[in-house]
Design a protein around this motif. Structure first.
Motif, short mmCIF file in Angstrom:
data_model
loop_
_atom_site.label_atom_id
_atom_site.label_comp_id
_atom_site.label_asym_id
_atom_site.label_seq_id
_atom_site.Cartn_x
_atom_site.Cartn_y
_atom_site.Cartn_z
N GLN A 1 0.66 -1.31 0.09
CA GLN A 1 -0.04 0.06 0.00
C GLN A 1 0.86 1.36 0.09
OE1 GLN A 1 -3.61 -0.26 2.04
NE2 GLN A 1 -4.31 1.55 1.42
N LEU A 2 2.16 1.16 0.66
CA LEU A 2 2.82 2.33 0.63
C LEU A 2 3.56 2.43 -0.66
CD1 LEU A 2 4.54 4.47 2.32
CD2 LEU A 2 6.18 2.61 2.79
N MET A 3 3.69 1.86 -1.39
CA MET A 3 4.13 1.97 -2.84
C MET A 3 3.13 2.51 -3.54
SD MET A 3 5.33 -0.99 -5.49
CE MET A 3 3.90 -1.83 -5.57
N ARG A 4 1.97 2.25 -3.36
CA ARG A 4 0.64 2.90 -4.29
C ARG A 4 0.50 4.24 -3.66
NH1 ARG A 4 -2.38 -2.43 -3.61
NH2 ARG A 4 -1.93 -3.46 -5.56
N VAL A 5 0.63 4.49 -2.38
CA VAL A 5 0.49 5.88 -1.62
C VAL A 5 1.44 6.73 -2.28
CG1 VAL A 5 0.73 6.93 0.29
CG2 VAL A 5 -0.83 5.14 0.36
N TYR A 6 2.66 6.24 -2.08
CA TYR A 6 3.79 7.26 -2.66
C TYR A 6 3.69 7.48 -4.27
CZ TYR A 6 8.53 8.38 -4.22
OH TYR A 6 9.68 8.97 -4.92
N GLY A 7 3.07 6.53 -5.19
CA GLY A 7 2.83 6.90 -6.46
C GLY A 7 1.79 7.96 -6.74
N ALA A 8 0.69 7.81 -5.71
CA ALA A 8 -0.52 8.63 -5.87
C ALA A 8 -0.01 10.09 -5.23
CB ALA A 8 -1.51 8.44 -4.73
N LEU A 9 0.95 10.28 -4.39
CA LEU A 9 1.51 11.44 -3.86
C LEU A 9 2.36 12.30 -5.03
CD1 LEU A 9 1.87 13.68 -1.54
CD2 LEU A 9 3.98 12.00 -0.98
N MET A 10 3.09 11.37 -5.56
CA MET A 10 3.87 12.06 -6.86
C MET A 10 3.15 12.48 -7.86
SD MET A 10 7.00 11.68 -5.80
CE MET A 10 8.09 12.05 -7.22
N TRP A 11 2.08 11.72 -8.12
CA TRP A 11 1.20 12.26 -9.32
C TRP A 11 0.31 13.44 -8.89
CZ3 TRP A 11 -4.35 12.46 -9.54
CH2 TRP A 11 -4.81 12.70 -10.71
N SER A 12 -0.14 13.58 -7.71
CA SER A 12 -0.66 14.73 -6.99
C SER A 12 0.10 15.96 -6.89
CB SER A 12 -1.23 14.53 -5.53
OG SER A 12 -2.28 13.58 -5.59
N LEU A 13 1.23 15.81 -6.65
CA LEU A 13 2.43 16.86 -6.83
C LEU A 13 2.81 17.33 -8.08
CD1 LEU A 13 4.91 15.82 -3.81
CD2 LEU A 13 3.51 17.65 -3.73
N GLY A 14 3.02 16.40 -8.84
CA GLY A 14 3.12 16.76 -10.34
C GLY A 14 2.28 17.69 -11.00
N LYS A 15 0.96 17.74 -10.57
CA LYS A 15 0.03 18.44 -11.23
C LYS A 15 -0.04 20.01 -10.64
CE LYS A 15 -3.86 16.31 -10.47
NZ LYS A 15 -5.31 15.97 -10.48
N ILE A 16 0.74 20.07 -9.50
CA ILE A 16 0.69 21.34 -9.11
C ILE A 16 2.14 21.96 -8.89
CG2 ILE A 16 0.37 22.72 -6.64
CD1 ILE A 16 -1.33 20.43 -6.04
N VAL A 17 3.16 21.18 -8.50
CA VAL A 17 4.47 21.81 -8.48
C VAL A 17 5.23 21.48 -9.93
CG1 VAL A 17 6.80 21.72 -7.57
CG2 VAL A 17 4.66 21.05 -6.12
N ASN A 18 5.31 22.51 -10.86
CA ASN A 18 5.69 22.59 -11.95
C ASN A 18 6.94 22.76 -12.21
OD1 ASN A 18 2.91 22.70 -13.08
ND2 ASN A 18 2.79 24.73 -12.62
N THR A 19 7.74 21.40 -11.83
CA THR A 19 9.35 21.62 -11.99
C THR A 19 9.51 20.34 -12.92
OG1 THR A 19 9.46 20.24 -9.99
CG2 THR A 19 9.87 22.68 -9.75
N PRO A 20 10.64 20.50 -13.83
CA PRO A 20 10.96 19.39 -14.61
C PRO A 20 11.73 18.26 -13.85
CG PRO A 20 12.62 21.41 -14.87
CD PRO A 20 11.55 21.77 -13.92
N GLU A 21 12.26 18.49 -12.46
CA GLU A 21 12.77 17.51 -11.93
C GLU A 21 11.84 16.92 -10.83
OE1 GLU A 21 13.85 20.95 -11.30
OE2 GLU A 21 15.69 20.95 -12.56
N VAL A 22 12.05 15.74 -10.54
CA VAL A 22 11.19 15.12 -9.71
C VAL A 22 11.34 15.55 -8.25
CG1 VAL A 22 10.31 12.96 -8.64
CG2 VAL A 22 10.92 12.86 -11.23
N ILE A 23 10.49 15.94 -7.60
CA ILE A 23 10.65 16.45 -6.12
C ILE A 23 10.68 15.39 -5.22
CG2 ILE A 23 8.19 16.31 -5.20
CD1 ILE A 23 8.58 19.43 -4.57
#
Length: 535
Positions: free
Chosen positions: A228-250
Motif C-alpha cells: 500500500q505504501l508503494m501505491r500511496v507514494y505513487g499517488a502522492l507523486m502524481w498529485s504533486l506533479g499537477k501542482i509543482v511545475n518543475t522538470p525535476e522530480v521533487i
C-alpha cells in the motif's frame, strides 16, 4: 532606444571589499538595490524592504501541511522536548504561526511584541495586521538544535471556502513572505490522506519560485503495509506533479517522524535511511546559509530590475493631461504585450517576470501618472552589483566555509543515531562483525579457499592477473574492483594470499548487497595474520 545600455562608458570600478558575507550583503542591498526598489514602489507590489535581521538571522525551516499531518510532532521529534504553546491532536490544534527559536529561558513572545523587535527578522509582518499578529507567536527555549536553526510551525491547512475566509488574513501571502526568507520548506503529507485541498493547492502555488527550497515528507508511513505504501507514494507523486511545475522530480522522504513504536516495522531500514537523508539535508543548512542569502538577493535584484522596466514603461505610455483613466484600463489590459516588448528589448527571460494576473490586480489601485520614468543610473548600480560585487562575495563565501569549523545542526534527534550500535548502518556492510571477536570473513572463507586453489597459487599467493579473472565474474566495474584490490592487498605486493583473497571476495559481497565500500579498511576486517603489518 535606451542606447546607454549598449555603450562601453558604463561605470567601471573595483568591486567593494567586505570583511564578512553578511556585512557585504547588507551594504550592497542598502546602497545599490534598495534605491531602485524605493524608486519604483517595489515594496508595494512584491516584498517589503529587507532589514539587518534578515541577513543576520539563523537558517529557518518552514513546515507546511494540512491539519493532522504531524507538523508539531515533527518539531517535537527534532528537539526531543516540548516547546511553549505546543498542542498536538488529530483535529486542527495549531491555529497560529509559531516561530520556535533559541532563548536562554523558556517562554512565549506574542506577535505584536515580536514585530517591533529589531533583532528578530519579523518586523515587516506587521503589514498583515492584527488578525494575523494575534495568530503569531515566538516560542523560545534553550535547546541545542535551535542554536543552529529556527523552525516555523504553521496552522493546519483546511479545505473549503468557509475556512479560508474565516482566517481574517491572507494565509497564502503570509506563507509566501516566509518562503522568501526561509532556507528550507518542508511539505508534510499524511500517508492516510493525500487529497490536496483547494487551500493547500493555493499555498503550494504561492511557493512558486522557491521550488529549490521545497522538500516533501510522507509522514506516518509506518501505519500502512509495504504494498500500500508503494501505491500511496505513487499517488502522492502524481498529485504533486499537477501542482509543482518543475522538470525535476521533487524529493520525497518517507518515514514516521515521532518517537512512538512503529506500527508496521517491515520498512524500518527504509525509514532509517530516509530519516538520515532528511537529517543531512537539514544539517547542511547552516553551512549553506550565506550562499542561500546571496542567491535570494540575486533573485530579488532580477525581479526588481524587471519591475523597474514595467513601471517605467507604463509611466511612459500615460498621457499627462486628458484620458488618464481610459489609458490606465487599456495599459492594464495589454500588460501581457508590454511584458513581451520588455522581454525582447532587454533580453530578459520570461521566467523573471512577475505573475501577470496578480500584477494587473495590483495596478488597479495605483496612480500610474505618479510612477517614475526609467533611471539608467539606478539600473547601472544593480547591474554593477550583479556583475562585480556578487562575484567577490562568492569568493568570500568559500573562504568563510573553509575557515569556519564545520557548522552542522547538533542536539536533539540529530545526536540520537550518531554513535554506538544504533548509528545508521552500524553492523551492516563493511561494518558487519565490528563487535565480534572472530574475523567475520572466516565464516565464508572455506568457500573462498576452494576458488583460491583453482587459481594456481605460487608460494601461497595468486597473481593479480589470475585474481582478476575471478573478480570480474562479479560484473562490478573496474573502478570498484580496483578499490577492492587496494583494500585487500594489505602488504602491497601485487598478489593475494588466501586471507587477502577471502577479504576481496567479502568486499565484493558487501558491494553487491548495495553497501558502500570504506575508504580505508576497518580494523575488524584486517586478516588476523596481517594485523601487525597494518599497525
Amino acid at each position: 532606444m535606451f542606447s546607454w545600455l549598449g555603450t562601453d562608458d558604463r561605470r567601471k570600478k573595483e568591486p567593494e571589499v567586505f570583511q564578512t558575507v553578511s556585512e557585504g550583503l547588507k551594504k550592497l542591498y542598502k546602497t545599490k538595490l534598495l534605491p531602485l526598489e524605493e524608486s519604483y514602489k517595489f515594496h508595494e507590489f512584491h516584498s517589503p524592504a529587507l532589514e539587518d535581521a534578515d541577513f543576520d538571522n539563523k537558517p529557518m525551516v518552514l513546515l507546511v501541511g494540512q491539519y493532522s499531518t504531524g507538523k508539531t510532532s515533527f518539531i517535537r521529534y527534532l528537539l526531543e522536548q516540548d516547546f511553549p504553546g505546543m498542542r498536538i491532536g488529530p483535529e486542527p490544534t495549531t491555529d497560529s504561526f509559531i516561530a520556535v527559536m533559541h532563548g536562554n529561558t523558556e517562554g512565549v513572545i506574542p506577535g505584536n511584541a515580536l514585530v517591533v523587535d529589531p533583532k528578530k527578522p519579523f518586523r515587516k509582518l506587521n503589514a498583515f495586521g492584527n488578525a494575523f499578529l494575534n495568530r503569531f507567536v515566538c516560542a523560545q527555549l534553550p535547546n541545542p538544535v535551535l542554536e543552529s536553526i529556527s523552525v516555523i510551525d504553521t496552522p493546519g491547512i483546511l479545505s473549503g471556502e468557509k475556512q479560508r475566509i474565516s482566517r481574517g488574513y491572507d494565509f497564502a501571502a503570509v506563507l509566501e513572505w516566509f518562503a522568501e526568507r526561509v532556507d528550507r520548506i518542508i511539505l508534510l503529507f499524511d500517508a492516510h490522506k493525500l487529497d490536496i485541498s483547494d487551500e493547500f493547492s493555493e499555498v503550494i502555488k504561492a511557493l512558486k519560485n522557491h521550488e529549490d527550497k521545497i522538500r516533501v515528507v510522507l509522514n506516518k508511513a509506518d501505519q500502512i503495509e509495504t504494498q500500500q505504501l508503494m501505491r500511496v507514494y505513487g499517488a502522492l507523486m502524481w498529485s504533486l506533479g499537477k501542482i509543482v511545475n518543475t522538470p525535476e522530480v521533487i524529493r520525497v522522504y518517507i518515514g514516521s517522524f515521532w518517537s512512538h513504536p512503529l506500527l508496521i516495522p517491515d520498512n524500518r531500514k527504509l525509514f532509517e535511511a530516509e530519516e538520515q537523508d532528511l537529517f543531512k539535508d537539514i544539517q547542511s543548512l547552516p553551512r549553506n546559509a550565506a550562499l542561500r542569502k546571496l542567491n535570494d538577493l540575486i533573485k530579488r535584484a532580477r525581479l526588481a530590475k524587471v519591475h523597474a522596466y514595467i513601471i517605467s514603461s507604463l509611466k511612459k505610455e500615460m498621457p499627462s493631461v486628458f484620458g488618464k483613466e481610459n489609458k490606465k484600463k487599456e495599459l492594464i489590459g495589454s500588460l501581457g504585450d508590454i511584458y513581451k516588448r520588455i522581454e525582447r528589448e532587454h533580453q530578459i527571460s520570461p521566467g523573471d517576470f512577475p505573475n501577470l494576473k496578480k500584477m494587473q490586480d495590483q495596478l488597479q489601485a495605483q496612480d500610474l501618472t505618479k510612477f517614475q520614468p526609467l533611471k539608467p543610473k539606478l539600473l547601472e548600480a544593480v547591474d554593477d552589483m550583479l556583475a562585480n560585487d556578487i562575484a567577490s562575495l562568492m569568493v568570500l563565501v568559500r573562504q568563510e566555509e573553509t575557515q569556519r569549523p564545520n557548522p552542522v545542526v547538533k542536539g536533539g534527534a540529530f545526536d540520537g543515531t550518531l554513535d554506538g550500535p544504533f548509528g545508521h548502518g552500524y553492523g551492516e556492510g563493511a561494518g558487519e562483525g565490528i563487535d565480534e571477536a572472530e574475523w567475520v570473513v572466516a565464516r565464508d572463507k572455506p568457500a573462498y579457499d576452494e576458488i583460491f586453489y583453482t587459481l594456481s597459487p605460487v608460494n601461497g599467493k595468486v597473481t593479480g592477473a589470475n585474481a582478476k579473472k575471478e573478480m570480474v565474474k562479479s560484473k562490478l566495474p573496474n573502478t570498484v574492483l580496483g578499490k577492492i584490490w587496494k583494500l585487500a592487498d594489505i602488504d602491497k605486493d601485487g598478489m593475494l594470499d588466501d586471507e587477502e583473497f577471502a577479504l576481496a571476495n567479502h568486499l565484493i559481497k558487501v558491494k553487491l548487497e548495495g553497501h558502500e565500500l570504506p575508504s580505508e579498511l576497518p580494523a575488524h576486517l584486517v586478516p588476523p595474520s596481517k594485523r601487525k603489518i597494518s599497525e
